[in-house]
Design an enzyme around this catalytic site. Structure first.
Site, PDB file in Angstrom:
ATOM      1  N   ASP A   1     -60.987   0.042 -10.734  1.00  0.00           N
ATOM      2  CA  ASP A   1     -59.988   1.026 -11.179  1.00  0.00           C
ATOM      3  C   ASP A   1     -58.562   0.621 -10.762  1.00  0.00           C
ATOM      4  OD1 ASP A   1     -62.557   1.915 -10.357  1.00  0.00           O
ATOM      5  OD2 ASP A   1     -61.993   4.014 -10.493  1.00  0.00           O
TER       6      ASP A   1
ATOM      7  N   ASP B   1     -54.006   5.162  -5.523  1.00  0.00           N
ATOM      8  CA  ASP B   1     -53.859   5.822  -6.822  1.00  0.00           C
ATOM      9  C   ASP B   1     -52.445   6.221  -7.193  1.00  0.00           C
ATOM     10  OD1 ASP B   1     -56.537   5.782  -7.770  1.00  0.00           O
ATOM     11  OD2 ASP B   1     -57.047   7.228  -6.219  1.00  0.00           O
TER      12      ASP B   1
HETATM   13  N1  GLY Z   1     -60.433   6.253 -10.580  1.00  0.00           N
HETATM   14  C1  GLY Z   1     -61.456   7.156 -10.355  1.00  0.00           C
HETATM   15  C2  GLY Z   1     -62.356   7.336 -11.497  1.00  0.00           C
HETATM   16  O1  GLY Z   1     -62.249   6.654 -12.495  1.00  0.00           O
HETATM   17  O2  GLY Z   1     -63.212   8.203 -11.407  1.00  0.00           O
END
Ligand code: GLY
Length: 415
Positions: free
Chosen positions: A183, A119
């Site tokens: 994601d 992330d």
């Molecule tokens: N990237 C984590 C979410 O979208 O909850």
């Protein structure tokens, strides 16, 4: 010579025609409505700054008692708060917002070395990536380059992917050793940026390989997407295709689709490779045309929630909700992604119109907070993760971020 001049004139006419066509659509967001959103944002964030005095605690959502829920620098959402402040500065040009944005951006500095999950793109590009648009700082540049270096440490050549999470169990008890989530498409922008400013192609090559692998393995034939794909790193083969935050392995988690639409659009912008634009467009078609999409265009947290044939593997206590919760964050991400995608599609009016409809819904009292409420966030009605039983129908800092970004993109487009 004459022929060349003629070609230039024709190109100019074609481009102007396209731009005019783009500007002549009926759907728009009124200036009054944008002013109201920015007014709400200023009021809410003034209060948020007053209560958020510890630079090691990042506003993420609300607690049950209505207070702000904070997370540490390690959480994936830390970059959205400074990023939202940067967008507020873009709209208002007030020094106070810039000052706050700088302060909160710089609080994330040590994250450049974070290799514990994928992330870092969200964390550092939404903060420092926005900061550097305003402040041409060598230090910020170096921090972004180091962040990209940290991110590519999680790349595995055999899987052709960046590992999203460390070893984790699925709801039905599989062990994922190399899970990659849709994601992760959002973290690639940082890598393209790092290649541009260093001249070193390693970052962008990894981003492209990751996007290619995602395009191959995460998408179903109708261009919906699996949330999690787990790889065998010895062979590069897919071991599992499952969900972590969606209703079930075969359903469509709303925010997952949003990340894909936005992420593949960025990869197209950075590579010019039409396969990515085509993928983003088809993913958008799935979203826009879904029969279970509510009239106001704000999706349920999962497109298949409440539909027959979708059974969760996790303990789903439907009685907890008397309604199917929405996810305004998915709507905001999608709107922002579509406004970007539209720029590359000569026949993209329907995506533009859809984005505007979404933004008009989000700007209405149904989703826009009344100042002083909603734990000082801008948008109501987002959903973090129903399977984990967390953040159901609450404000989320990334909903605010992508909402402001989408409005900024809209403003740029019409200007
Ligand atoms: N990237 C984590 C979410 O979208 O909850």
């Amino acid at each position: 010579m004459h022929l060349k001049k003629l070609q230039i004139i024709i190109s100019v006419l074609v481009i102007s025609g396209f731009l005019l066509a783009g500007c002549s659509h009926s759907s728009k967001i009124s200036q009054k409505s944008i002013n109201r959103v920015i007014d709400v944002a200023e009021k809410q964030y003034t209060k948020m700054l007053e209560v958020s005095t510890d630079l090691a605690k990042y506003p993420r959502t609300s607690n049950a008692d209505g207070s702000v829920k904070y997370v540490s620098i390690r959480d994936w959402t830390g970059g959205f708060w400074p990023g939202s402040l940067w967008y507020l500065y873009d709209f208002t040009k007030k020094d106070a917002w810039e000052k706050a944005a700088v302060k909160w951006t710089e609080s994330l500095e040590s994250n450049q070395y974070n290799t514990t999950h994928h992330d870092i793109g969200f964390m550092m590009y939404c903060s420092y990536g926005n900061a550097i648009r305003h402040i041409k700082s060598e230090k910020y540049k170096e921090i972004l380059i180091q962040s990209a270096k940290s991110l590519i440490k999680r790349y595995d050549e055999r899987a052709g992917s960046i590992k999203s999470w460390n070893t984790k169990k699925s709801w039905d008890n599989n062990t994922w050793y190399f899970p990659v989530i849709i994601d992760n498409m959002m973290n690639l922008e940082l890598l393209f940026y790092a290649s541009k400013i260093t001249g070193n192609p390693i970052y962008k090559n990894i981003a492209i390989k990751h996007a290619e692998t995602t395009m191959k393995n995460h998408l179903r034939s109708d261009y919906s997407s699996y949330h999690v794909v787990d790889y065998d790193t010895a062979t590069g083969k897919v071991l599992h295709r499952q969900t972590n935050q969606g209703l079930s392995d075969n359903s469509q988690w709303a925010r997952g689709q949003a990340w894909g639409i936005y992420g593949f659009t960025v990869v197209y912008r950075e590579t010019g490779d039409n396969r990515y634009l085509n993928t983003a467009q088809k993913m958008a078609d799935f979203y826009i045309n879904h029969p279970n999409l509510p009239k106001d265009k704000i999706p349920y947290w999962d497109f298949n929630a409440g539909q027959p044939g979708y059974k969760p593997d996790w303990a789903y206590d439907a009685s907890k909700f008397s309604y199917v919760p929405r996810d305004a964050s998915a709507a905001a991400v999608t709107a922002s992604g579509l406004l970007e995608m539209y720029k590359y599609l000569p026949n993209g009016k329907k995506y533009y119109d859809f984005a505007i409809e979404t933004l008009n819904s989000l700007s209405s009292p149904a989703y826009l907070a009344t100042p002083g409420t909603n734990s000082f966030f801008i948008l109501k009605h987002s959903t973090g993760s129903i399977p984990h039983g967390t953040e159901v129908d609450v404000p989320l800092v990334y909903a605010d971020y992508y909402f402001l970004e989408a409005l900024a993109r809209y403003k740029k487009l019409i200007n």
